[in-house]
Design an enzyme around this catalytic site. Structure first.
Site, short mmCIF file in Angstrom:
data_model
loop_
_atom_site.label_atom_id
_atom_site.label_comp_id
_atom_site.label_asym_id
_atom_site.label_seq_id
_atom_site.Cartn_x
_atom_site.Cartn_y
_atom_site.Cartn_z
N ASP A 46 -25.71 -4.64 26.52
CA ASP A 46 -26.22 -3.47 25.80
C ASP A 46 -25.08 -2.45 25.74
O ASP A 46 -24.19 -2.46 26.60
CB ASP A 46 -27.43 -2.87 26.54
CG ASP A 46 -28.36 -2.09 25.61
OD1 ASP A 46 -29.54 -2.46 25.51
OD2 ASP A 46 -27.90 -1.11 24.97
N ASN A 47 -25.11 -1.58 24.75
CA ASN A 47 -24.12 -0.50 24.71
C ASN A 47 -24.76 0.84 25.08
O ASN A 47 -24.12 1.89 24.97
CB ASN A 47 -23.45 -0.40 23.33
CG ASN A 47 -24.44 -0.02 22.24
OD1 ASN A 47 -25.65 0.08 22.49
ND2 ASN A 47 -23.95 0.18 21.03
N LYS A 68 -33.79 0.98 15.06
CA LYS A 68 -35.18 0.64 14.69
C LYS A 68 -36.05 1.81 14.20
O LYS A 68 -37.25 1.63 14.05
CB LYS A 68 -35.85 0.00 15.90
CG LYS A 68 -35.91 0.92 17.11
CD LYS A 68 -36.88 0.44 18.16
CE LYS A 68 -37.07 1.50 19.22
NZ LYS A 68 -38.02 1.16 20.24
N SER A 76 -39.92 -8.07 12.48
CA SER A 76 -40.99 -7.07 12.54
C SER A 76 -41.98 -7.32 11.42
O SER A 76 -41.63 -7.83 10.35
CB SER A 76 -40.35 -5.69 12.34
OG SER A 76 -41.33 -4.74 12.00
N ALA A 77 -43.21 -6.91 11.66
CA ALA A 77 -44.23 -6.98 10.62
C ALA A 77 -43.86 -6.10 9.43
O ALA A 77 -44.48 -6.21 8.37
CB ALA A 77 -45.58 -6.54 11.19
N TYR A 116 -34.54 0.24 7.22
CA TYR A 116 -34.75 -0.52 8.46
C TYR A 116 -35.44 -1.86 8.14
O TYR A 116 -34.99 -2.92 8.57
CB TYR A 116 -35.60 0.30 9.44
CG TYR A 116 -36.30 -0.55 10.47
CD1 TYR A 116 -35.59 -1.13 11.51
CD2 TYR A 116 -37.68 -0.80 10.39
CE1 TYR A 116 -36.24 -1.94 12.45
CE2 TYR A 116 -38.32 -1.60 11.31
CZ TYR A 116 -37.59 -2.17 12.34
OH TYR A 116 -38.23 -2.97 13.24
N LYS A 159 -34.21 -6.06 8.42
CA LYS A 159 -34.93 -7.18 9.03
C LYS A 159 -35.13 -8.31 8.02
O LYS A 159 -34.97 -9.48 8.34
CB LYS A 159 -36.28 -6.71 9.59
CG LYS A 159 -36.16 -5.78 10.80
CD LYS A 159 -35.51 -6.47 11.99
CE LYS A 159 -35.28 -5.53 13.15
NZ LYS A 159 -34.45 -6.13 14.23
N ASN A 211 -41.18 8.75 17.36
CA ASN A 211 -41.59 8.42 15.99
C ASN A 211 -42.93 7.68 16.01
O ASN A 211 -43.71 7.79 15.08
CB ASN A 211 -40.57 7.48 15.33
CG ASN A 211 -39.22 8.12 15.20
OD1 ASN A 211 -39.10 9.17 14.58
ND2 ASN A 211 -38.20 7.54 15.80
N ARG A 267 -53.67 -0.45 12.98
CA ARG A 267 -52.52 -1.28 13.33
C ARG A 267 -52.91 -2.28 14.42
O ARG A 267 -53.89 -2.09 15.14
CB ARG A 267 -51.37 -0.42 13.87
CG ARG A 267 -50.80 0.58 12.88
CD ARG A 267 -50.05 -0.09 11.74
NE ARG A 267 -49.42 0.88 10.86
CZ ARG A 267 -50.04 1.46 9.82
NH1 ARG A 267 -51.30 1.16 9.54
NH2 ARG A 267 -49.39 2.32 9.06
N PRO A 285 -45.16 9.60 4.51
CA PRO A 285 -44.71 8.78 3.39
C PRO A 285 -44.39 7.36 3.84
O PRO A 285 -43.79 7.17 4.90
CB PRO A 285 -43.44 9.47 2.90
CG PRO A 285 -43.54 10.87 3.41
CD PRO A 285 -44.35 10.83 4.66
C1 UD1 Z 1 -43.48 1.46 12.61
C2 UD1 Z 1 -42.55 0.74 11.68
C3 UD1 Z 1 -42.48 -0.70 12.08
C4 UD1 Z 1 -42.13 -0.83 13.53
C5 UD1 Z 1 -43.14 -0.07 14.36
C6 UD1 Z 1 -42.89 -0.14 15.84
C7 UD1 Z 1 -42.65 0.60 9.15
C8 UD1 Z 1 -43.32 1.15 7.94
N1 UD1 Z 1 -43.08 1.00 10.34
O1 UD1 Z 1 -44.78 0.95 12.39
O2 UD1 Z 1 -41.53 -1.35 11.31
O3 UD1 Z 1 -42.10 -2.18 13.91
O4 UD1 Z 1 -43.12 1.28 13.94
O5 UD1 Z 1 -41.71 0.49 16.19
O6 UD1 Z 1 -41.75 -0.14 9.02
N2 UD1 Z 1 -49.28 7.99 13.47
C9 UD1 Z 1 -49.87 9.22 13.57
N3 UD1 Z 1 -49.20 10.23 14.19
C10 UD1 Z 1 -47.94 10.06 14.72
C11 UD1 Z 1 -47.32 8.79 14.61
C12 UD1 Z 1 -48.02 7.78 13.96
O7 UD1 Z 1 -51.00 9.42 13.12
O8 UD1 Z 1 -47.37 11.02 15.26
C13 UD1 Z 1 -50.03 6.88 12.85
C14 UD1 Z 1 -49.35 6.25 11.65
O9 UD1 Z 1 -49.73 6.92 10.46
C15 UD1 Z 1 -49.91 4.82 11.72
C16 UD1 Z 1 -50.06 4.57 13.23
O10 UD1 Z 1 -50.13 5.86 13.83
O11 UD1 Z 1 -51.17 4.74 11.13
C17 UD1 Z 1 -48.91 3.80 13.85
O12 UD1 Z 1 -47.68 4.45 13.54
P1 UD1 Z 1 -46.30 4.03 14.28
O13 UD1 Z 1 -46.51 3.97 15.73
O14 UD1 Z 1 -45.24 4.93 13.76
O15 UD1 Z 1 -46.07 2.53 13.79
P2 UD1 Z 1 -46.01 1.93 12.29
O16 UD1 Z 1 -45.73 2.96 11.29
O17 UD1 Z 1 -47.18 1.04 12.12
#
Ligand code: UD1
Length: 340
Positions: A34-35, A87, A127-128, A151, A155, A200, A233, A295
């Site tokens: 790892d870096n 990621k 990733s999905a 991103y 993939k 995130n 999810r 978005p």
């Molecule tokens: C994202 C990435 C995915 C990655 C995954 C895990 C996309 C579009 N998304 O998935 O590639 O594998 O992270 O790292 O490529 N949410 C909130 N509030 C927040 C954060 C999230 O309501 O502060 C909601 C989102 O709208 C979503 C759900 O929680 O409905 C999951 O979000 P998140 O954990 O960011 O994962 P994904 O967007 O599904």
């Protein structure tokens, strides 16, 4: 005879560190690189405690061909599990060049070193996200593929590269694993997801609200086409995911060929369900507000995990309560992550 040596790239990251332990538990020897671009050396100390031995580790960047060659020259490597990559979806839109350069050249460097050193078994972290906006649920591996951000494009491109590589030389054995939403932490609470800055992803954000580091969760939209209007999810415990890698590696090393497989539970949960489950598991309240949609987000995304079960003999066993309880234990024991 020594057990096979497995090289993990991105070894101190969230999923890789759990996979490291699962591989050791399955009897493999592990060499990690790892870096530390998005992880802490403290993970190695934790792995030593959990694994009962000093981790075999080399600090190296997967884009540094000379460094990777040195790693391979040390002793024969039976297989590589390639995790190392950037990621963050939002960051990828702001810094596309950095994402394409790092994620693709990391893959090229690793695969070229593997070829030079006659190592042709690879497990790749996909990733999905490669399903874009899915047309059908649950999502099967033969669903249409697309990218909605840089991103995701890295993939998708990586999968293409690996497919072509395997087609050109069938002695490659490649497991492309499409992760759904990894959450949770090791049951000890010693390793887990350690995001830098504002998380995130939803689970680390919820954990930080529960412990009081953040005032409230913003739920991004409650008008999706789901039962309660919030996004759905397929959350999967990182330890289940780690065991999925062990199963994939066994498949490759048994000479069964290449495989593309979803790693998910098959069970969708909404953001509101996740918040409630977390409140129950932690005994803390998680205040939230409804905010505008983020978005690029989609209504629902969950796996058909049948192929992984049929071919790898693997399925996820840990439920949402366990995911939340383990995320909370990790957060509670490490309120400031591993840097703090
Ligand atoms: C994202 C990435 C995915 C990655 C995954 C895990 C996309 C579009 N998304 O998935 O590639 O594998 O992270 O790292 O490529 N949410 C909130 N509030 C927040 C954060 C999230 O309501 O502060 C909601 C989102 O709208 C979503 C759900 O929680 O409905 C999951 O979000 P998140 O954990 O960011 O994962 P994904 O967007 O599904």
């Amino acid at each position: 005879m020594n057990p096979p040596l497995i090289l993990l790239t991105g070894a101190t990251g969230f999923i890789a560190s759990h996979t490291w332990l699962a591989l050791q538990a399955a009897g493999y020897r592990v060499l990690g690189i790892d870096n530390f671009s998005n992880s802490s050396p403290e993970v190695l100390t934790r792995l030593k405690t959990l694994g009962g031995m000093t981790p075999d580790f080399i600090r190296a960047d997967v884009c540094d061909a000379a460094a990777i060659d040195t790693v391979f020259a040390r002793e024969p490597i039976a297989a590589v599990v390639h995790f190392a990559a950037f990621k963050a979806v939002g960051e990828s839109a702001a810094k596309p060049l950095a994402y394409y350069a790092n994620n693709l050249s990391g893959l090229f460097t690793v695969c070229q070193a593997m070829e030079r050193h006659h190592c042709q078994a690879l497990v790749f972290s996909s990733s999905a996200t490669v399903y874009g906006k899915p047309e059908q649920l649950p999502i099967r591996e033969d669903a249409a593929l697309s990218a909605t951000n840089p991103y995701g494009a890295t993939k998708l491109m990586s999968e293409t590269v690996l497919r072509d590589l395997q087609a050109a030389d069938p002695s490659w054995a490649i497991a492309t694993l499409r992760y759904f939403n990894p959450v949770g932490a090791h049951e000890s609470g010693l390793i887990g997801e350690d995001p830098r800055g504002t998380p995130n992803n939803v689970m680390p954000f919820i954990s930080q609200v529960a412990i009081g580091k953040r005032a409230r969760l913003s739920i991004f939209g409650n008008d999706y086409d789901t039962a309660d209007g919030t996004g759905v999810r397929d959350y999967i415990h990182v330890s289940d995911l780690a065991e999925g890698h062990v199963a994939a590696l066994r498949y490759l090393l048994a000479g069964k060929g290449s495989i593309v497989a979803n790693l998910g539970t098959g069970q969708g949960s909404s953001v509101l369900e996740l918040v409630r489950a977390f409140e129950q598991a932690s005994g803390r309240s998680v205040p939230f507000e409804i905010a505008p949609r983020r978005p690029g987000d989609i209504d629902a995304c969950y796996a058909d995990p049948a192929r992984a079960h049929e071919l790898l003999g693997w399925r996820a066993t840990r439920d949402l309560q366990t995911m939340c309880a383990d995320s909370w234990r990790w957060q509670n024991l490490n309120p400031n992550g591993l840097a703090g």
